[in-house]
Design an enzyme around this catalytic site. Structure first.
Site, PDB file in Angstrom:
ATOM      1  CD  GLU A 223      -3.620   9.235  -0.652  1.00  0.00           C
ATOM      2  OE1 GLU A 223      -4.492   8.347  -0.686  1.00  0.00           O
ATOM      3  OE2 GLU A 223      -2.491   9.063  -0.159  1.00  0.00           O
TER       4      GLU A 223
ATOM      5  CB  ALA B 188      -0.917  -0.008   1.219  1.00  0.00           C
ATOM      6  CD  GLN B 189       2.958   2.952  -4.707  1.00  0.00           C
ATOM      7  OE1 GLN B 189       2.517   3.977  -5.224  1.00  0.00           O
ATOM      8  NE2 GLN B 189       3.663   2.074  -5.382  1.00  0.00           N
ATOM      9  N   GLY B 190      -0.632   4.421  -0.535  1.00  0.00           N
ATOM     10  CA  GLY B 190      -1.419   5.463   0.097  1.00  0.00           C
ATOM     11  C   GLY B 190      -1.187   5.423   1.595  1.00  0.00           C
ATOM     12  N   GLY B 191      -1.654   6.433   2.275  1.00  0.00           N
ATOM     13  CA  GLY B 191      -1.435   6.501   3.707  1.00  0.00           C
ATOM     14  C   GLY B 191      -2.660   6.079   4.487  1.00  0.00           C
TER      15      GLY B 191
ATOM     16  CG  HIS C  93      -5.003   2.688  -7.836  1.00  0.00           C
ATOM     17  ND1 HIS C  93      -4.393   3.660  -8.612  1.00  0.00           N
ATOM     18  CD2 HIS C  93      -4.843   3.083  -6.559  1.00  0.00           C
ATOM     19  CE1 HIS C  93      -3.881   4.587  -7.820  1.00  0.00           C
ATOM     20  NE2 HIS C  93      -4.142   4.258  -6.566  1.00  0.00           N
TER      21      HIS C  93
ATOM     22  NE  ARG D  48      -7.812   5.110  -4.912  1.00  0.00           N
ATOM     23  CZ  ARG D  48      -7.234   4.447  -3.939  1.00  0.00           C
ATOM     24  NH1 ARG D  48      -7.761   3.319  -3.510  1.00  0.00           N
ATOM     25  NH2 ARG D  48      -6.129   4.896  -3.379  1.00  0.00           N
TER      26      ARG D  48
ATOM     27  NE  ARG E 170      -9.835   0.908  -0.533  1.00  0.00           N
ATOM     28  CZ  ARG E 170      -8.709   1.573  -0.748  1.00  0.00           C
ATOM     29  NH1 ARG E 170      -8.445   2.666  -0.061  1.00  0.00           N
ATOM     30  NH2 ARG E 170      -7.854   1.168  -1.663  1.00  0.00           N
TER      31      ARG E 170
ATOM     32  CG  HIS F  40      -6.341  -0.712  -5.652  1.00  0.00           C
ATOM     33  ND1 HIS F  40      -4.999  -0.969  -5.421  1.00  0.00           N
ATOM     34  CD2 HIS F  40      -6.694   0.237  -4.725  1.00  0.00           C
ATOM     35  CE1 HIS F  40      -4.561  -0.216  -4.423  1.00  0.00           C
ATOM     36  NE2 HIS F  40      -5.569   0.513  -3.976  1.00  0.00           N
TER      37      HIS F  40
END
Length: 492
Positions: free
Chosen positions: A113, A45-48, A229, A276, A368, A333
């Site tokens: 984001e 996971a790159q998102g926070g 994604h 998204r 999401r 994703h």
């Protein structure tokens, strides 16, 4: 005197580890396909983590963005639980060793984001948040005396006694099998992106836990909602694609078509930071008309430090994102659907619990919101763990039991065919005719392997929902308001 029966948790990602740690002092047997954080989608996971802790923010504002992104298909009470507990989740992660990124003055750094109306995302190590969080959770689990970890095992069956789930069937690396008994079983096996030809998930994020629960008779929920994604690194021929984090667009990156024109201007008020599902459909169309690119060259020399994971992935494939636009494509994703559970992770089968992406409690709705997935794993994992530590042991199993096992796996050629089929029929843009044709193929594949059965369940759910909603976009229902990228807007 015999040892107390453990809580059996299947899955070593963020949700499973959070539940295992919070279950102390109840004994936990944690079963995973791989050791450490290997194989866990959480580590990629790159998102926070979204949390309303910046000045001027509020859980209510976070909840509103969550429901707008989810097209108000969310369960409002569950959303409130998520957003109200986000700050505590961040503090708990800090307490076990996660060092979130900070501003020069020492305050937490907040990023923005897609779908968020403000900057409320905390990261660790730039775009390596998942890896940093997993590192801390794995270390904490290894130090916890109440947790026994077994890796490199595959859970392929559930044990039921008098209608209650009380154990699992496992296959060991040497080919042997065994039955393990516990007071309850928790499935924390992640998502099913591996069933699609292009995914941001590891290949073995294939819906195995969901398939097992369905075989045992657990009720599903919202299976049709699969999030794509919009920006995975476009690498033809690869199955698991490196992710190109949404935070790049939050930092000023722009999506472009083959002619260098903006993809998102005029498409949504948030443009490149639209939810998204909307961005993924636009990128999907562009990829069929010459390609799509993310231009983030304005980051310049700060790129390697701020986004080290994306930078390294690009450089590994001969791309320098400091001076070149990044070719992108949508990839499977996140699954908003899953095993139907309540706020405490209870499924419709007594003794069977689920948490994280394999579960569906209604928090994400039809789509999401960015950076709510790691948060979900921590918040609801810890909530479930608090319940697990209160459950009675139940003693040694008595009476007859039955085992429910998945079918064998499809062979490699069948699995490749299924992945291509799912990408075509269950991708960002769907139609009734394509879904009906796919259902016939999935029914044929279901006779050979469990992946075919699971795919059939997803396609059936998509066919039942005739209108477009969130990530479920019906091209043959283009007159729907939702199909055009708008969301209903009831009073909040």
């Amino acid at each position: 005197m015999s040892a107390p029966a453990p809580v059996i948790i299947v899955g070593g990602g963020i949700a499973g580890l959070s539940a295992a740690l919070a279950a102390a002092p109840a004994p936990v047997l944690l079963l995973a396909r791989a050791s450490g954080s290997r194989g866990a989608a959480s580590a990629l996971a790159q998102g926070g983590i979204a949390a309303a802790i910046a000045p001027g923010d509020s859980p209510q504002a976070h909840a509103r963005d969550t429901c707008v992104a989810g097209c108000f298909h969310n369960d409002p009470g569950i959303v409130d639980l998520l957003t109200a507990n986000a700050a505590d989740a961040v503090r708990w992660l800090q307490a076990i060793g996660v060092a979130f990124d900070r501003e020069p003055d020492g305050s937490l750094q907040f990023c923005r984001e897609g779908g968020h109306d403000r900057a409320r995302i905390v990261h660790a190590g730039g775009d390596a948040t998942g890896a940093k969080v997993m590192e801390a959770l794995v270390a904490a689990a290894r130090a916890a005396t109440h947790i026994e970890r077994r890796a490199d095992v595959d859970v392929d069956g559930l044990v039921l006694r008098d209608g209650h789930v009380c154990g699992v069937c496992v296959s060991n690396p040497d080919g042997t099998g065994e039955v393990l008994h516990g007071r309850v079983v928790v499935l924390a096996t992640g998502g099913l992106g591996g069933l699609f030809a292009q995914t941001s998930n590891p290949a073995d994020a294939d819906g195995n836990g969901l398939a097992l629960a369905l075989a045992a008779g657990a009720q599903p929920r919202d299976l049709e909602f699969v999030q794509f994604h919009p920006t995975a690194l476009a690498l033809p021929g690869l199955h698991s694609l490196p992710l190109v984090t949404e935070a790049l667009r939050g930092a000023g990156g722009r999506l472009l078509d083959a002619d260098g024109a903006s993809l998102m201007d005029g498409m949504h008020p948030l443009a490149d930071l639209a939810p998204r599902d909307i961005v993924a459909r636009r990128v999907w169309q562009a990829c069929r008309n010459g390609g799509a690119w993310l231009d983030a060259h304005k980051l310049g020399t700060a790129f390697p430090q701020r986004f080290p994971t994306v930078f390294q992935a690009c450089m590994n494939h001969g791309l320098d994102p400091r001076v070149q636009p990044i070719p992108v494509t949508p990839a499977a994703h996140f699954h908003m659907g899953g095993i139907a559970v309540d706020a405490d992770g209870r499924s419709s089968l007594p003794g069977l619990y689920a948490v994280g992406e394999v579960a569906c409690n209604g928090v994400h709705g039809a789509n999401r919101l960015a950076s709510n997935s790691l948060l979900e794993g921590v918040v609801f994992g810890r909530r479930l763990g608090a319940l697990l530590r209160t459950l009675p042991d139940g003693g040694q199993p008595r009476g007859s039991s039955r085992m429910v096992r998945r079918k064998p796996s499809l062979d490699a050629a069948q699995l490749d065919y299924l992945r291509a089929l799912m990408m075509q029929a269950m991708g960002p843009m769907r139609s009734g005719d394509t879904l009906r044709a796919a259902l016939d193929d999935c029914t044929e594949l279901a006779a050979s392997g469990w992946q075919g059965e699971l795919a059939r369940a997803l396609v059936e759910a998509a066919l039942r929902r005739g209108e477009s909603l969130g990530a479920h976009f019906r091209m043959d229902r283009e007159s729907d308001v939702l199909a055009q990228g708008s969301s209903p807007s009831p009073a909040w």
